[in-house]
Design a protein around this motif. Structure first.
Motif, PDB file in Angstrom:
ATOM      1  N   VAL A  24      54.546  37.561  33.676  1.00 49.78           N
ATOM      2  CA  VAL A  24      53.381  38.434  33.541  1.00 49.78           C
ATOM      3  C   VAL A  24      53.849  39.680  32.787  1.00 49.78           C
ATOM      4  O   VAL A  24      54.764  40.369  33.233  1.00 49.78           O
ATOM      5  N   SER A  25      53.231  39.945  31.661  1.00 53.97           N
ATOM      6  CA  SER A  25      53.647  41.075  30.828  1.00 53.97           C
ATOM      7  C   SER A  25      53.210  42.408  31.446  1.00 53.97           C
ATOM      8  O   SER A  25      52.333  42.448  32.314  1.00 53.97           O
ATOM      9  N   GLN A  26      53.805  43.483  30.949  1.00 53.61           N
ATOM     10  CA  GLN A  26      53.427  44.816  31.419  1.00 53.61           C
ATOM     11  C   GLN A  26      51.964  45.112  31.100  1.00 53.61           C
ATOM     12  O   GLN A  26      51.260  45.727  31.901  1.00 53.61           O
ATOM     13  N   ARG A  27      51.514  44.662  29.957  1.00 51.89           N
ATOM     14  CA  ARG A  27      50.114  44.871  29.573  1.00 51.89           C
ATOM     15  C   ARG A  27      49.177  44.170  30.563  1.00 51.89           C
ATOM     16  O   ARG A  27      48.135  44.695  30.930  1.00 51.89           O
ATOM     17  N   HIS A  28      49.574  42.972  30.988  1.00 47.26           N
ATOM     18  CA  HIS A  28      48.777  42.224  31.964  1.00 47.26           C
ATOM     19  C   HIS A  28      48.735  42.982  33.295  1.00 47.26           C
ATOM     20  O   HIS A  28      47.673  43.098  33.916  1.00 47.26           O
ATOM     21  N   TRP A  29      49.893  43.494  33.756  1.00 52.79           N
ATOM     22  CA  TRP A  29      49.932  44.259  34.996  1.00 52.79           C
ATOM     23  C   TRP A  29      49.060  45.512  34.886  1.00 52.79           C
ATOM     24  O   TRP A  29      48.391  45.898  35.844  1.00 52.79           O
ATOM     25  N   LEU A  30      49.060  46.132  33.717  1.00 54.94           N
ATOM     26  CA  LEU A  30      48.201  47.295  33.496  1.00 54.94           C
ATOM     27  C   LEU A  30      46.735  46.898  33.648  1.00 54.94           C
ATOM     28  O   LEU A  30      45.947  47.604  34.292  1.00 54.94           O
ATOM     29  N   GLY A  31      46.372  45.755  33.071  1.00 53.23           N
ATOM     30  CA  GLY A  31      45.011  45.248  33.216  1.00 53.23           C
ATOM     31  C   GLY A  31      44.648  44.994  34.666  1.00 53.23           C
ATOM     32  O   GLY A  31      43.547  45.334  35.115  1.00 53.23           O
ATOM     33  N   VAL A  32      45.577  44.426  35.425  1.00 54.77           N
ATOM     34  CA  VAL A  32      45.351  44.181  36.857  1.00 54.77           C
ATOM     35  C   VAL A  32      45.126  45.511  37.573  1.00 54.77           C
ATOM     36  O   VAL A  32      44.214  45.651  38.400  1.00 54.77           O
ATOM     37  N   GLY A  33      45.933  46.502  37.238  1.00 55.43           N
ATOM     38  CA  GLY A  33      45.769  47.824  37.854  1.00 55.43           C
ATOM     39  C   GLY A  33      44.423  48.436  37.528  1.00 55.43           C
ATOM     40  O   GLY A  33      43.773  49.035  38.398  1.00 55.43           O
ATOM     41  N   LEU A  34      43.978  48.286  36.281  1.00 58.61           N
ATOM     42  CA  LEU A  34      42.675  48.815  35.896  1.00 58.61           C
ATOM     43  C   LEU A  34      41.531  48.088  36.605  1.00 58.61           C
ATOM     44  O   LEU A  34      40.520  48.707  36.975  1.00 58.61           O
ATOM     45  N   ILE A  35      41.692  46.794  36.796  1.00 55.59           N
ATOM     46  CA  ILE A  35      40.681  46.029  37.550  1.00 55.59           C
ATOM     47  C   ILE A  35      40.581  46.565  38.975  1.00 55.59           C
ATOM     48  O   ILE A  35      39.486  46.802  39.494  1.00 55.59           O
TER      49      ILE A  35
END
Length: 112
Positions: A90-101
């Motif tokens: 899971v990329s950092q960008r994906h984790w950022l998206g999860v955090g924003l969700i």
């Protein structure tokens, strides 16, 4: 309280259904594809069916404008499951998206 629980459970059941679909695509340890495929797809249908029934309960109690965005929790559950069950990267960008969700859910949940 019942509505929140129903919403979370509907989301989790939907996630379980998707994970069962993914598992159905993986090769069986025995090498026999048929029983493996039928088992996982059957479990997927059960989970998705129960999730949909709970979703109907949620829609009776919450405005669709609040309830529907909460289903974005599915992206969070699926990401976590893919990471920890199948060890998918899971990329950092994906984790950022999860955090924003999660942030969006907290903001929307607080407006109800």
């Amino acid at each position: 309280m019942v509505t929140t629980f129903s919403l979370l459970l509907a989301s989790l059941l939907s996630c379980v259904g998707m994970l069962c679909q993914k598992q159905a695509t993986r090769p069986a340890k025995s090498g026999r594809r048929g029983p493996h495929l039928v088992l996982w797809l059957g479990l997927a249908l059960l989970a998705l069916g129960f999730g949909m029934a709970l979703w109907l309960v949620v829609l009776q109690r919450l405005p669709v404008g609040i309830a529907y965005p909460m289903l974005s929790l599915n992206f969070v559950w699926v990401t976590l499951a893919a990471r920890f069950i199948w060890h998918e990267p899971v990329s950092q960008r994906h984790w950022l998206g999860v955090g924003l969700i999660i942030l969006g859910i907290v903001i929307l949940g607080g407006s109800h």
